[in-house]
Motif scaffolding. Structure first.
Motif, PDB file in Angstrom:
ATOM      1  N   ALA A 200       0.833  -1.213   0.000  1.00  0.00           N
ATOM      2  CA  ALA A 200       0.000   0.000   0.000  1.00  0.00           C
ATOM      3  C   ALA A 200       0.862   1.255   0.000  1.00  0.00           C
ATOM      4  O   ALA A 200       0.457   2.290  -0.541  1.00  0.00           O
ATOM      5  CB  ALA A 200      -0.913  -0.009   1.229  1.00  0.00           C
ATOM      6  N   THR A 201       2.044   1.174   0.586  1.00  0.00           N
ATOM      7  CA  THR A 201       2.936   2.334   0.650  1.00  0.00           C
ATOM      8  C   THR A 201       3.228   2.890  -0.739  1.00  0.00           C
ATOM      9  O   THR A 201       3.079   4.089  -1.000  1.00  0.00           O
ATOM     10  CB  THR A 201       4.257   1.953   1.347  1.00  0.00           C
ATOM     11  OG1 THR A 201       3.982   1.488   2.673  1.00  0.00           O
ATOM     12  CG2 THR A 201       5.190   3.143   1.416  1.00  0.00           C
ATOM     13  N   LEU A 202       3.642   2.025  -1.653  1.00  0.00           N
ATOM     14  CA  LEU A 202       3.972   2.482  -3.002  1.00  0.00           C
ATOM     15  C   LEU A 202       2.717   2.952  -3.736  1.00  0.00           C
ATOM     16  O   LEU A 202       2.761   3.937  -4.491  1.00  0.00           O
ATOM     17  CB  LEU A 202       4.656   1.365  -3.785  1.00  0.00           C
ATOM     18  CG  LEU A 202       5.264   1.773  -5.131  1.00  0.00           C
ATOM     19  CD1 LEU A 202       6.279   2.900  -4.952  1.00  0.00           C
ATOM     20  CD2 LEU A 202       5.930   0.580  -5.802  1.00  0.00           C
ATOM     21  N   ASN A 203       1.600   2.290  -3.525  1.00  0.00           N
ATOM     22  CA  ASN A 203       0.346   2.727  -4.143  1.00  0.00           C
ATOM     23  C   ASN A 203      -0.017   4.138  -3.720  1.00  0.00           C
ATOM     24  O   ASN A 203      -0.452   4.960  -4.533  1.00  0.00           O
ATOM     25  CB  ASN A 203      -0.788   1.767  -3.759  1.00  0.00           C
ATOM     26  CG  ASN A 203      -0.633   0.396  -4.373  1.00  0.00           C
ATOM     27  OD1 ASN A 203       0.097   0.221  -5.348  1.00  0.00           O
ATOM     28  ND2 ASN A 203      -1.299  -0.595  -3.804  1.00  0.00           N
ATOM     29  N   VAL A 204       0.158   4.434  -2.446  1.00  0.00           N
ATOM     30  CA  VAL A 204      -0.134   5.770  -1.921  1.00  0.00           C
ATOM     31  C   VAL A 204       0.783   6.810  -2.552  1.00  0.00           C
ATOM     32  O   VAL A 204       0.337   7.876  -3.002  1.00  0.00           O
ATOM     33  CB  VAL A 204      -0.003   5.785  -0.379  1.00  0.00           C
ATOM     34  CG1 VAL A 204       0.076   7.215   0.150  1.00  0.00           C
ATOM     35  CG2 VAL A 204      -1.167   5.050   0.267  1.00  0.00           C
ATOM     36  N   LEU A 205       2.059   6.517  -2.605  1.00  0.00           N
ATOM     37  CA  LEU A 205       3.032   7.477  -3.156  1.00  0.00           C
ATOM     38  C   LEU A 205       2.757   7.765  -4.629  1.00  0.00           C
ATOM     39  O   LEU A 205       2.777   8.933  -5.064  1.00  0.00           O
ATOM     40  CB  LEU A 205       4.442   6.934  -2.982  1.00  0.00           C
ATOM     41  CG  LEU A 205       4.950   6.844  -1.536  1.00  0.00           C
ATOM     42  CD1 LEU A 205       6.246   6.049  -1.472  1.00  0.00           C
ATOM     43  CD2 LEU A 205       5.141   8.231  -0.953  1.00  0.00           C
ATOM     44  N   GLU A 206       2.482   6.729  -5.402  1.00  0.00           N
ATOM     45  CA  GLU A 206       2.243   6.925  -6.828  1.00  0.00           C
ATOM     46  C   GLU A 206       0.950   7.676  -7.093  1.00  0.00           C
ATOM     47  O   GLU A 206       0.852   8.433  -8.071  1.00  0.00           O
ATOM     48  CB  GLU A 206       2.217   5.568  -7.526  1.00  0.00           C
ATOM     49  CG  GLU A 206       3.589   4.899  -7.574  1.00  0.00           C
ATOM     50  CD  GLU A 206       3.549   3.515  -8.221  1.00  0.00           C
ATOM     51  OE1 GLU A 206       4.617   3.053  -8.686  1.00  0.00           O
ATOM     52  OE2 GLU A 206       2.461   2.895  -8.258  1.00  0.00           O
ATOM     53  N   ALA A 207      -0.036   7.510  -6.227  1.00  0.00           N
ATOM     54  CA  ALA A 207      -1.325   8.179  -6.423  1.00  0.00           C
ATOM     55  C   ALA A 207      -1.305   9.637  -5.976  1.00  0.00           C
ATOM     56  O   ALA A 207      -2.038  10.470  -6.525  1.00  0.00           O
ATOM     57  CB  ALA A 207      -2.421   7.432  -5.668  1.00  0.00           C
ATOM     58  N   LEU A 208      -0.452   9.962  -4.995  1.00  0.00           N
ATOM     59  CA  LEU A 208      -0.505  11.294  -4.385  1.00  0.00           C
ATOM     60  C   LEU A 208       0.651  12.209  -4.776  1.00  0.00           C
ATOM     61  O   LEU A 208       0.443  13.405  -5.039  1.00  0.00           O
ATOM     62  CB  LEU A 208      -0.527  11.130  -2.853  1.00  0.00           C
ATOM     63  CG  LEU A 208      -1.066  12.294  -2.033  1.00  0.00           C
ATOM     64  CD1 LEU A 208      -2.490  12.653  -2.451  1.00  0.00           C
ATOM     65  CD2 LEU A 208      -1.031  11.954  -0.541  1.00  0.00           C
ATOM     66  N   TYR A 209       1.844  11.676  -4.822  1.00  0.00           N
ATOM     67  CA  TYR A 209       3.042  12.508  -5.003  1.00  0.00           C
ATOM     68  C   TYR A 209       2.979  13.438  -6.217  1.00  0.00           C
ATOM     69  O   TYR A 209       3.323  14.628  -6.101  1.00  0.00           O
ATOM     70  CB  TYR A 209       4.285  11.613  -5.083  1.00  0.00           C
ATOM     71  CG  TYR A 209       5.564  12.368  -5.349  1.00  0.00           C
ATOM     72  CD1 TYR A 209       6.275  12.943  -4.311  1.00  0.00           C
ATOM     73  CD2 TYR A 209       6.057  12.499  -6.653  1.00  0.00           C
ATOM     74  CE1 TYR A 209       7.450  13.645  -4.552  1.00  0.00           C
ATOM     75  CE2 TYR A 209       7.231  13.186  -6.897  1.00  0.00           C
ATOM     76  CZ  TYR A 209       7.927  13.762  -5.848  1.00  0.00           C
ATOM     77  OH  TYR A 209       9.083  14.460  -6.094  1.00  0.00           O
ATOM     78  N   PRO A 210       2.556  12.976  -7.406  1.00  0.00           N
ATOM     79  CA  PRO A 210       2.599  13.872  -8.572  1.00  0.00           C
ATOM     80  C   PRO A 210       1.608  15.039  -8.505  1.00  0.00           C
ATOM     81  O   PRO A 210       1.726  15.983  -9.294  1.00  0.00           O
ATOM     82  CB  PRO A 210       2.228  12.935  -9.742  1.00  0.00           C
ATOM     83  CG  PRO A 210       2.402  11.550  -9.223  1.00  0.00           C
ATOM     84  CD  PRO A 210       2.082  11.626  -7.771  1.00  0.00           C
ATOM     85  N   HIS A 211       0.658  15.005  -7.589  1.00  0.00           N
ATOM     86  CA  HIS A 211      -0.449  15.954  -7.626  1.00  0.00           C
ATOM     87  C   HIS A 211      -0.476  16.950  -6.469  1.00  0.00           C
ATOM     88  O   HIS A 211      -1.359  17.816  -6.429  1.00  0.00           O
ATOM     89  CB  HIS A 211      -1.778  15.191  -7.634  1.00  0.00           C
ATOM     90  CG  HIS A 211      -1.872  14.155  -8.710  1.00  0.00           C
ATOM     91  ND1 HIS A 211      -1.971  14.481 -10.059  1.00  0.00           N
ATOM     92  CD2 HIS A 211      -1.856  12.792  -8.643  1.00  0.00           C
ATOM     93  CE1 HIS A 211      -2.023  13.363 -10.772  1.00  0.00           C
ATOM     94  NE2 HIS A 211      -1.951  12.335  -9.942  1.00  0.00           N
TER      95      HIS A 211
END
Length: 371
Positions: A200-211
């Motif tokens: 879930a950690t990587l899923n969270v980062l990929e979904a949030l970081y760019p935005h």
């Protein structure tokens, strides 16, 4: 008072059971009690970590065969041997104890009956699932839990988040937390537990970081199966700091404005410090905690499948409702639960449970408590 904890950690069990037992163990030692841990040798266990914390670790007999749990609620597979075998093995290795504390979803009434009869000890069960116990005391720190939920004749049931097992560092930071404010450029703490099997950690980062315009701290231990993948991702992105382990979790939380994590024991840590958070439940046993936190307007829930579509909106909502979420969290937990539990434990083991004793106020914490 000699206290022995029967608790395990593994790649399937996770680290939460051991971590909350360590908090209680630290407090017991500060009161002059003798504490040991009894654990099975399992893949991803924490025996070395417990030893590094200064506790004697009794290694129980290794199971002949380890069975992978069929699903995250397959608790029977957490104890890869028959319950009577584990109980008798515990007795063989431990020999004597005044109190045996169990924190294990595969250990309940049958195990307690065997150990209590042979060691003539008090049994304390730490639980969150309202299972059946033969115990003198049951501790369930789940928000909304009632003592009447347990059918345990003669047991003293300590139920609710007033008994959350948090280290002293959280109660010490509590006063600062009351006046904390959010930053213009938020600092986000992503902490999904010691294992995070679904990544879930990587899923969270990929979904949030760019935005978003934010600084991220990612807490993930080398025990996690996706550790290297997450660590590499963090090193390739600016404003993202990966941390293997932190000794002072309270200070780490105080330096952040929003947390994204699973609704385990850290839920009460976040509540004590008024840290607004987004919950991503990863296991069946986290459902009630998640429901209660959402019910009390202390968190926003996003399921694992919803991370790509709902996390960004949840993040923006958290920023907009930051003050209200902070206040709701502060109201749920004051950080003094472990002191209440130790007081009750000491009363349990006194010959005269109605006795009182005087202690010299000798620490800064004593002064804060009185004044």
């Amino acid at each position: 008072m000699k206290v022995v904890f029967r608790v395990d950690a593994s790649v399937w069990i996770g680290s939460g059971h051991v971590m909350r037992c360590l908090v209680l163990a630290d407090e017991l030692v500060s009161h002059g009690h003798d504490v040991s841990f009894a654990c099975l040798p399992l893949e991803g266990d924490m025996r070395a970590f417990i030893g590094e914390r200064g506790f004697n670790v009794i290694t129980l007999t290794a199971p002949e065969q380890v069975v992978k749990p069929a699903h995250d609620a397959d608790y029977a597979a957490w104890l890869p041997k028959p319950i009577p075998d584990d109980a008798h093995d515990f007795i063989h290795h431990v020999h004597a104890a005044d109190v045996v504390v169990t924190d294990h979803y595969a250990i309940e009434k049958q195990w307690h009956e065997i150990v209590r009869a042979r060691l003539n000890c008090k049994i304390v069960a730490i639980d969150d699932l309202v299972r059946t116990h033969c115990a003198d005391m049951i501790i369930d720190q789940t928000l909304g839990r009632q003592a009447s939920d347990y059918q345990a004749a003669g047991a003293n049931v300590l139920a609710g988040s007033d008994y959350a097992l948090l280290s002293r560092s959280f109660s010490r930071q509590r006063e600062c937390a009351l006046s904390r404010t959010s930053r213009h450029d938020p600092r986000v703490l992503v902490s999904m537990g010691g294992v995070d099997a679904p990544n879930a950690t990587l899923n969270v980062l990929e979904a949030l970081y760019p935005h978003v315009n934010a600084t991220f701290t990612v807490l993930l231990s080398p025990r996690a199966p996706h550790y290297h993948e997450v660590k590499q991702w963090c090193s390739n992105h600016d404003n993202v700091n990966h941390v293997d382990f932190v000794a002072d979790m309270a200070s780490l939380m105080m330096s952040h404005d929003i947390a994204i994590g699973a609704p385990g024991t850290t839920s009460w840590e976040r509540a004590c410090l008024g840290l607004p958070n987004i919950l991503v439940p990863l296991a069946d046993n986290q459902k009630m905690v998640c429901q209660q936190l959402v019910k009390h307007y202390a968190a926003i829930k996003v399921t694992l499948d919803e991370i790509p579509t709902r996390l960004l909106h949840a993040y923006q909502t958290t920023l907009n409702r930051w003050e209200a979420l902070k206040a709701a969290n502060l109201a749920l937990c004051d950080g003094r639960g472990v002191k209440r539990v130790v007081f009750e434990l000491e009363q349990l083991c006194r010959d005269n449970v109605n006795s009182y004793r005087l202690e010299r106020a000798s620490s800064q914490q004593d002064i804060e408590l009185v004044y």
